[in-house]
Design an enzyme around this catalytic site. Structure first.
Site, short mmCIF file in Angstrom:
data_model
loop_
_atom_site.label_atom_id
_atom_site.label_comp_id
_atom_site.label_asym_id
_atom_site.label_seq_id
_atom_site.Cartn_x
_atom_site.Cartn_y
_atom_site.Cartn_z
N THR A 10 -6.84 -19.09 -2.65
CA THR A 10 -8.31 -19.01 -2.52
C THR A 10 -8.79 -17.59 -2.19
OG1 THR A 10 -8.11 -19.61 -0.18
CG2 THR A 10 -8.56 -21.41 -1.72
N GLY A 11 -7.85 -16.67 -1.96
CA GLY A 11 -8.22 -15.29 -1.61
C GLY A 11 -8.50 -14.45 -2.85
N SER A 123 2.09 -4.34 2.86
CA SER A 123 0.84 -3.57 2.91
C SER A 123 1.04 -2.12 3.33
CB SER A 123 -0.08 -4.25 3.92
OG SER A 123 -1.15 -3.41 4.27
N GLU A 125 -0.87 -0.72 5.20
CA GLU A 125 -1.24 -0.68 6.63
C GLU A 125 0.01 -0.44 7.48
OE1 GLU A 125 -4.33 -0.76 7.94
OE2 GLU A 125 -3.91 -1.16 10.03
N TYR A 147 -1.95 -6.50 12.89
CA TYR A 147 -1.75 -6.88 11.49
C TYR A 147 -0.63 -6.05 10.86
CZ TYR A 147 -2.62 -6.94 6.43
OH TYR A 147 -2.46 -7.02 5.07
N LYS A 151 2.88 -7.35 9.35
CA LYS A 151 3.29 -7.12 7.96
C LYS A 151 4.67 -6.44 7.90
CE LYS A 151 0.28 -8.83 5.09
NZ LYS A 151 0.62 -9.82 4.06
N HIS A 177 -6.73 -2.68 -2.42
CA HIS A 177 -7.26 -2.99 -3.75
C HIS A 177 -8.46 -3.92 -3.58
CE1 HIS A 177 -3.63 -5.30 -2.81
NE2 HIS A 177 -4.28 -6.35 -3.29
P1 NAP Z 1 -7.67 -12.59 1.40
O1 NAP Z 1 -8.74 -12.52 0.37
O2 NAP Z 1 -8.04 -12.45 2.84
O3 NAP Z 1 -6.87 -13.97 1.20
C1 NAP Z 1 -5.98 -14.44 2.17
C2 NAP Z 1 -5.54 -15.83 1.77
O4 NAP Z 1 -4.64 -16.35 2.76
C3 NAP Z 1 -6.69 -16.86 1.68
O5 NAP Z 1 -6.45 -17.69 0.57
C4 NAP Z 1 -6.54 -17.64 2.97
O6 NAP Z 1 -7.06 -18.96 2.91
C5 NAP Z 1 -5.02 -17.69 3.08
N1 NAP Z 1 -4.55 -18.05 4.42
C6 NAP Z 1 -4.88 -17.51 5.61
N2 NAP Z 1 -4.22 -18.11 6.61
C7 NAP Z 1 -3.45 -19.07 6.04
C8 NAP Z 1 -2.54 -20.02 6.54
N3 NAP Z 1 -2.30 -20.16 7.85
N4 NAP Z 1 -1.90 -20.85 5.68
C9 NAP Z 1 -2.14 -20.76 4.34
N5 NAP Z 1 -3.01 -19.88 3.80
C10 NAP Z 1 -3.64 -19.04 4.65
O7 NAP Z 1 -6.55 -11.47 1.11
P2 NAP Z 1 -6.26 -10.67 -0.25
O8 NAP Z 1 -7.04 -9.41 -0.23
O9 NAP Z 1 -6.31 -11.59 -1.42
O10 NAP Z 1 -4.75 -10.22 0.02
C11 NAP Z 1 -3.65 -11.06 -0.38
C12 NAP Z 1 -2.42 -10.68 0.42
O11 NAP Z 1 -2.09 -9.32 0.21
C13 NAP Z 1 -2.57 -10.80 1.94
O12 NAP Z 1 -1.30 -11.19 2.45
C14 NAP Z 1 -2.92 -9.40 2.41
O13 NAP Z 1 -2.54 -9.22 3.75
C15 NAP Z 1 -2.06 -8.60 1.44
N6 NAP Z 1 -2.56 -7.26 1.11
C16 NAP Z 1 -3.81 -7.10 0.67
C17 NAP Z 1 -4.26 -5.83 0.30
C18 NAP Z 1 -5.66 -5.60 -0.20
O14 NAP Z 1 -6.09 -4.43 -0.22
N7 NAP Z 1 -6.36 -6.64 -0.65
C19 NAP Z 1 -3.37 -4.74 0.39
C20 NAP Z 1 -2.07 -4.97 0.83
C21 NAP Z 1 -1.66 -6.24 1.18
P3 NAP Z 1 -8.62 -19.29 3.25
O15 NAP Z 1 -9.38 -19.03 1.97
O16 NAP Z 1 -8.57 -20.70 3.65
O17 NAP Z 1 -9.03 -18.34 4.35
N1 GDD Z 2 -14.11 -3.47 7.61
C1 GDD Z 2 -14.79 -2.36 7.91
N2 GDD Z 2 -16.10 -2.47 8.28
N3 GDD Z 2 -14.16 -1.17 7.84
C2 GDD Z 2 -14.89 -0.05 8.11
C3 GDD Z 2 -16.23 -0.10 8.49
C4 GDD Z 2 -16.88 -1.36 8.59
O1 GDD Z 2 -18.04 -1.48 8.91
N4 GDD Z 2 -16.67 1.18 8.68
C5 GDD Z 2 -15.64 1.98 8.44
N5 GDD Z 2 -14.55 1.26 8.11
C6 GDD Z 2 -13.21 1.79 7.84
C7 GDD Z 2 -12.12 1.15 8.69
O2 GDD Z 2 -12.11 1.74 10.01
C8 GDD Z 2 -10.88 1.48 7.85
O3 GDD Z 2 -10.40 2.76 8.19
C9 GDD Z 2 -11.42 1.52 6.41
O4 GDD Z 2 -12.84 1.50 6.51
C10 GDD Z 2 -10.97 0.33 5.55
O5 GDD Z 2 -11.23 -0.87 6.24
P1 GDD Z 2 -11.08 -2.30 5.53
O6 GDD Z 2 -11.87 -2.33 4.27
O7 GDD Z 2 -11.38 -3.33 6.56
O8 GDD Z 2 -9.56 -2.34 5.05
P2 GDD Z 2 -8.20 -1.96 5.81
O9 GDD Z 2 -7.68 -0.70 5.19
O10 GDD Z 2 -8.33 -2.02 7.27
O11 GDD Z 2 -7.26 -3.18 5.39
C11 GDD Z 2 -7.19 -3.63 4.03
O12 GDD Z 2 -6.19 -2.91 3.34
C12 GDD Z 2 -4.84 -3.13 3.81
C13 GDD Z 2 -3.93 -2.25 2.95
O13 GDD Z 2 -3.92 -0.95 3.43
C14 GDD Z 2 -6.90 -5.14 4.06
O14 GDD Z 2 -7.04 -5.66 2.76
C15 GDD Z 2 -5.50 -5.44 4.55
O15 GDD Z 2 -5.22 -6.83 4.41
C16 GDD Z 2 -4.53 -4.61 3.68
O16 GDD Z 2 -3.20 -4.85 4.06
#
Ligand code: NAP
Ligand code: GDD
Length: 320
Positions: A10-11, A123, A125, A147, A151, A177
């Site tokens: 669903t994400g 990640s 992160e 977090y 990870k 992304h």
């Molecule tokens: P997202 O939109 O926040 O989606 C997270 C998903 O995990 C949702 O489907 C959520 O379900 C599900 N979830 C949360 N807790 C759960 C649980 N206890 N059991 C089963 N499902 C659960 O994240 P995303 O951006 O698609 O990212 C996908 C994965 O890649 C994550 O593991 C994230 O940490 C990792 N990642 C993301 C990025 C990025 O930039 N997007 C970068 C590096 C790594 P609900 O819809 O019910 O909340």
């Molecule tokens: N969310 C958020 N909200 N971030 C902000 C804001 C705000 O109002 N203002 C500034 N930022 C800055 C945060 O401090 C951070 O440095 C940057 O924007 C990116 O924040 P997010 O978009 O929340 O992403 P993230 O980098 O912390 O985490 C995402 O990327 C990771 C990979 O590097 C998430 O998708 C993680 O799940 C993922 O692993």
């Protein structure tokens, strides 16, 4: 027909990955947790073509049950508590899902069929307070949030199962992304939605935290292709995936506001509430390994990503 099981369906990434796998002819089983309201907004258009099963990374029994029932050949573990600020408010829950959840799923795979190919969503992160610029597979980790710590556990337990049990367990270290399907609390979507609301007279300003943080931002649709490619290789490995470019939150604002003929300086309010207890200041990938081994390239530039997200939020809000 190969079968793939995707947690976190669903994400943001789950929805793009499901589309990709369907196009490639897979039967897709998506794991969704039970909630009191429907969370299928991102996969509404796919519901006729995928099978949704109820499960949770907290619950070992549910993981075993659907692996046994659907016999997938590939498992993609995308589920996580993925919002960094929440990990300071709920550190134990974040550890339980984002770290231990990986072990529960790996254990289920090992028990049901250790030949299943497993993808772990690691990640950038994890690089946190970076010790090397740019960051690659061998760069030491220095996580800056619960977090990031969780990870790191997920990353290493995946490698440990690969080495201990000879499992095809892959870790994709993906840099940020984004897409029009990004959650509204992440900074890119907060900006694209915020600027569209300001342009349409629905808001007066946009409150953000640290504008100087730099990220390597790519398009989520490209990154799910890299996940799939990792599972098609001869051997399991770990790969960094990113664009190799970095941009600040401020630059994101400049482009997003400028695209709608607005000056971000007049609307963006820096607000203490959105600063983090410990920040990741700079992320920039060295994706050469993924480019060489997977022949993977990002297809969307930074500017196109920003304008794609702004266009999408403008269209959505205009529809009402
Ligand atoms: P997202 O939109 O926040 O989606 C997270 C998903 O995990 C949702 O489907 C959520 O379900 C599900 N979830 C949360 N807790 C759960 C649980 N206890 N059991 C089963 N499902 C659960 O994240 P995303 O951006 O698609 O990212 C996908 C994965 O890649 C994550 O593991 C994230 O940490 C990792 N990642 C993301 C990025 C990025 O930039 N997007 C970068 C590096 C790594 P609900 O819809 O019910 O909340
Ligand atoms: N969310 C958020 N909200 N971030 C902000 C804001 C705000 O109002 N203002 C500034 N930022 C800055 C945060 O401090 C951070 O440095 C940057 O924007 C990116 O924040 P997010 O978009 O929340 O992403 P993230 O980098 O912390 O985490 C995402 O990327 C990771 C990979 O590097 C998430 O998708 C993680 O799940 C993922 O692993």
């Amino acid at each position: 027909m190969p079968t793939a099981l995707v947690t976190g369906i669903t994400g943001q990434d789950g929805s793009y990955l499901a589309e990709l796998l369907l196009k490639k002819g897979y039967r897709v089983i998506g794991v969704a947790r039970r909630s009191s309201t429907v969370t299928f907004e991102r996969i509404e258009h796919l519901l006729d073509d995928i099978t949704i099963v109820q499960g949770d990374l907290h619950d070992q029994g549910s993981l075993l049950a659907f692996l046994e029932e659907y016999k997938p050949t590939e498992v993609y573990n995308l589920a996580a508590q993925s919002f960094v600020p929440t990990s300071w408010n709920q550190p134990a829950l974040t550890g339980d899902v984002t770290a231990l959840g990986v072990t529960r799923l790996l254990e289920a795979v090992r028990y049901v069929n250790p030949r299943i190919r497993f993808y772990q969503a690691s990640s950038s992160e994890m690089f946190g307070k970076v010790v090397e610029v740019p960051q690659k597979e061998t760069t030491p980790f220095y996580p800056r949030s619960p977090y990031g710590v969780a990870k790191m556990y997920g990353h290493w337990i995946t490698i440990n199962y690969r080495e201990s049990f000879d499992m095809f367990a892959v870790s994709g270290i993906l840099f940020n992304h984004e897409s029009p399907r990004r959650g509204l609390e992440f900074v890119t979507r907060k900006i694209s939605n915020g600027v569209a609301r300001i342009k349409l007279g629905l808001a007066k300003d946009l409150h953000l935290g640290n504008l100087d943080a730099q990220r390597d931002w790519g398009f989520a649709g490209d990154y799910v292709e890299a996940m799939w490619l990792m599972l098609q290789q001869e051997k399991p490995d770990s790969y960094v995936v990113g664009t190799g470019e970095t941009h600040s939150v401020r630059e994101f604002c400049e482009i997003a506001f400028g695209y709608l003929d607005l000056d971000y300086k007049k609307y963006v309010v820096q607000d203490e509430r959105f600063y983090r207890p410990a920040e990741v200041d700079l992320l920039i990938s060295d994706p050469s390994k993924a480019r060489a081994a997977l022949c993977w390239e990002p297809s969307v530039s930074f500017r196109d990503l920003v304008t794609m997200m702004v266009d999408s939020d403008m269209a959505r809000l205009k529809k009402g």
